[in-house]
Design a protein around this motif. Structure first.
Motif, mmCIF file in Angstrom:
data_model
loop_
_atom_site.group_PDB
_atom_site.id
_atom_site.type_symbol
_atom_site.label_atom_id
_atom_site.label_comp_id
_atom_site.label_asym_id
_atom_site.label_seq_id
_atom_site.Cartn_x
_atom_site.Cartn_y
_atom_site.Cartn_z
ATOM 1 N N PHE A 18 10.280 28.048 34.601
ATOM 2 C CA PHE A 18 10.697 29.164 35.112
ATOM 3 C C PHE A 18 10.403 28.807 36.793
ATOM 4 O O PHE A 18 11.511 29.083 37.435
ATOM 5 N N ILE B 234 8.398 37.866 39.496
ATOM 6 C CA ILE B 234 8.321 38.441 38.072
ATOM 7 C C ILE B 234 6.811 39.035 37.654
ATOM 8 O O ILE B 234 5.972 38.348 38.092
ATOM 9 N N LYS C 94 14.070 46.145 38.779
ATOM 10 C CA LYS C 94 15.350 46.368 38.771
ATOM 11 C C LYS C 94 15.982 45.772 37.446
ATOM 12 O O LYS C 94 17.071 46.105 36.847
ATOM 13 N N GLY C 95 15.112 44.856 36.781
ATOM 14 C CA GLY C 95 15.628 44.114 35.566
ATOM 15 C C GLY C 95 14.480 43.919 34.669
ATOM 16 O O GLY C 95 13.257 43.807 35.183
ATOM 17 N N ILE C 96 14.764 44.073 33.176
ATOM 18 C CA ILE C 96 13.579 44.070 32.239
ATOM 19 C C ILE C 96 14.259 43.004 31.372
ATOM 20 O O ILE C 96 15.197 43.050 30.765
ATOM 21 N N TRP C 97 13.173 41.961 31.064
ATOM 22 C CA TRP C 97 13.322 41.054 29.850
ATOM 23 C C TRP C 97 12.337 41.457 28.516
ATOM 24 O O TRP C 97 11.045 41.561 28.939
ATOM 25 N N PHE D 13 12.066 31.267 39.425
ATOM 26 C CA PHE D 13 11.453 32.674 38.798
ATOM 27 C C PHE D 13 9.967 32.361 39.134
ATOM 28 O O PHE D 13 9.195 31.564 38.370
ATOM 29 N N TRP E 161 12.673 34.947 42.726
ATOM 30 C CA TRP E 161 12.432 36.323 42.043
ATOM 31 C C TRP E 161 10.985 36.358 41.689
ATOM 32 O O TRP E 161 10.743 35.456 40.958
ATOM 33 N N ILE F 186 11.518 41.919 38.402
ATOM 34 C CA ILE F 186 11.937 41.805 37.199
ATOM 35 C C ILE F 186 10.353 41.909 36.518
ATOM 36 O O ILE F 186 9.364 41.365 36.905
ATOM 37 N N LEU G 22 4.506 32.612 27.799
ATOM 38 C CA LEU G 22 5.289 32.907 29.037
ATOM 39 C C LEU G 22 4.892 32.638 30.336
ATOM 40 O O LEU G 22 5.180 31.737 31.334
ATOM 41 N N ILE H 244 8.603 41.711 32.628
ATOM 42 C CA ILE H 244 8.540 40.973 31.218
ATOM 43 C C ILE H 244 7.993 41.840 30.186
ATOM 44 O O ILE H 244 6.584 42.019 30.554
ATOM 45 N N GLN I 217 13.041 26.971 38.555
ATOM 46 C CA GLN I 217 14.517 27.724 38.616
ATOM 47 C C GLN I 217 14.585 28.950 39.518
ATOM 48 O O GLN I 217 15.170 29.893 39.677
#
Lengths: 211, 211
Positions: free
Chosen positions: A108, A90, A175-178, A113, A88, A152, A102, A154, A111
Motif C-alpha cells: 500500500f 486511510i 469520500k471513499g470506502i473499501w 496509500f 491518500w 478513505i 491489511l 476500509i 503506491q
C-alpha cells in the motif's frame, strides 16, 4: 480535443484495468525495459493489444506508432490518472484477521496509500499499535478522521456491523470506502464504494482449470 | 457453431468480468428479478451494455432481443462457464493473518470452493483446526494434497518462502495457484497462477476521488 477526452465517460472496467497496466509497467521497468509494444504489454497482462490502445486512448495520446510505449512515461501518466502521484490517508475499521493483514500489507504505502488510523471496539486492542499505527475506539472516529485528514475508510468488521460502520465513516467525512464485508452497503451518491469479493480470484482459476 | 465459440480465445479481461456478472445476477435474483436487460445489468456493474453483449457472445447465444436476459438461466450458464457448478478442493499454505482470514472467509464455500487442508511450519499451529479444517506440516503436503484431491493452492506465506511454496504445491499436484505474496512466482506452463494485488481496490477508489 484533450478536454473532450477528459470529459468522456470512462467505463468502470477500463478503470479496473489501469492498475494492472501500472503494475505491469512497473515490473517491466524493474526488469530494465525502456520501451514496450502494446502486443507485449497485452501478452503480459492477458488482454488484447486493441483493448490496451482503446483503454489508453480514452485519456489522451500515448506511445508512438511503430515504436511502442515508453515504459517510464506511460507508468507516470497512468499513475497520475489513478491519483497515485499523491498521498491518500486511510483508516481501517475492524481489527480481525483481515484488518490485521491489511494493516501489515506492504504494497500500500509504496503506491501512496498511507494507513493513518485503525479503529475497533475491543478495549484490549485500543491504544495498541500495528505497524506504528495506533488503534482507536470507534467512538473517536470523527475526531481522528478529521484530524488526520483521512479520505478513505476500509471496512473489515463483521457483516452485522458493516452498514453502521459505513454510516459512521461517511458522517466522519471519508469520500471513499473499501468494503470487505459480504454485504451491499448503502451510502450517499457522492461517496464511492468498492466492494471486495475475494471469490473472484478463485473463479478465474476455476474457469481455466475447467477448460 | 457452438464448438467454434468454445474454441475461441477468450481474453483474460473477459474472464475476470464473468464473476462480476455472476455476482450481480445472484443479487438480482435475491431481489426477485426474473428478467434483466443488458442496460440494467451494465448499470449495476459499471460496464457498457455493448461490453456485456460482446463478452457473453464469446460463449454462445444468451438472452432474447427486446426482452433481456433470464436472470436465473444466465446465472446458471455463467456459473457453468466459470466451473462453479462443481466443487473445488483447496489448500491454504501459511497461517498468518491473511491465511487465517481466508480460512474464515464465508463466501468461498457457497460458490463451490472448499478449503480441505491448511499448511504451516509452526509446531504450535500443526494439529489445530480453523473452521474445522486441520493445519498440517508442509512436509506432509504431497500426501495430504493427493489424499484430499486438492486442485488449487493459496499462498499466504511471507514473500521469502513464496517460490519454494509454489514449487512444493506444483510437485504435490495442484493445477492452480492463488498467490498473495508480492512476488511473481515461476511455475510450469500448465499451471495457472492468479497473483492477488490488493492495492488494485484502492487504486480504483483513488481514481474516482481524483476526478
Amino acid at each position: 480535443m484533450k478536454e473532450s477526452k477528459e470529459n468522456a465517460v470512462i467505463s468502470r472496467a477500463t478503470v479496473d484495468r489501469l492498475p494492472l497496466y501500472y503494475r505491469t509497467l512497473k515490473l517491466s521497468q524493474e526488469e530494465g525495459l525502456e520501451i514496450i509494444s502494446s502486443d507485449e504489454l497485452g501478452r503480459k497482462i492477458g488482454v488484447t493489444p486493441e483493448q490496451i490502445r482503446k483503454d489508453l486512448s480514452a485519456f489522451g495520446e500515448f506511445g508512438k506508432k511503430g515504436v511502442g510505449y515508453y515504459v517510464q512515461e506511460l507508468m507516470r501518466n497512468i499513475g497520475e490518472i489513478l491519483g497515485l502521484n499523491r498521498n491518500w490517508n486511510i483508516a481501517i475499521v475492524g481489527v480481525g484477521h483481515m484488518g490485521w493483514a491489511l494493516a501489515n500489507y506492504s504494497n500500500f504505502s509504496s503506491q501512496g496509500f498511507q494507513i493513518r488510523a485503525i479503529f475497533d471496539i475491543d478495549d484490549d486492542k485500543i491504544g495498541r499499535y500495528i505497524n506504528e499505527v495506533e488503534i482507536f475506539h470507534i467512538d473517536n472516529m470523527k475526531e481522528i478522521i478529521q484530524k488526520c485528514d483521512i479520505q478513505i475508510g476500509i471496512i473489515t468488521v463483521p457483516v452485522a456491523y458493516a452498514q453502521d460502520t459505513a454510516n459512521r465513516l461517511v458522517e466522519a467525512g471519508v469520500k471513499g470506502i473499501w468494503n470487505f464485508a459480504p454485504l451491499k452497503i448503502n451510502v450517499p451518491a457522492n461517496i464511492y464504494v468498492v466492494s471486495e469479493d475475494l471469490s473472484i480470484g478463485l473463479s478465474s482459476i476455476s474457469y481455466y482449470l475447467s477448460r
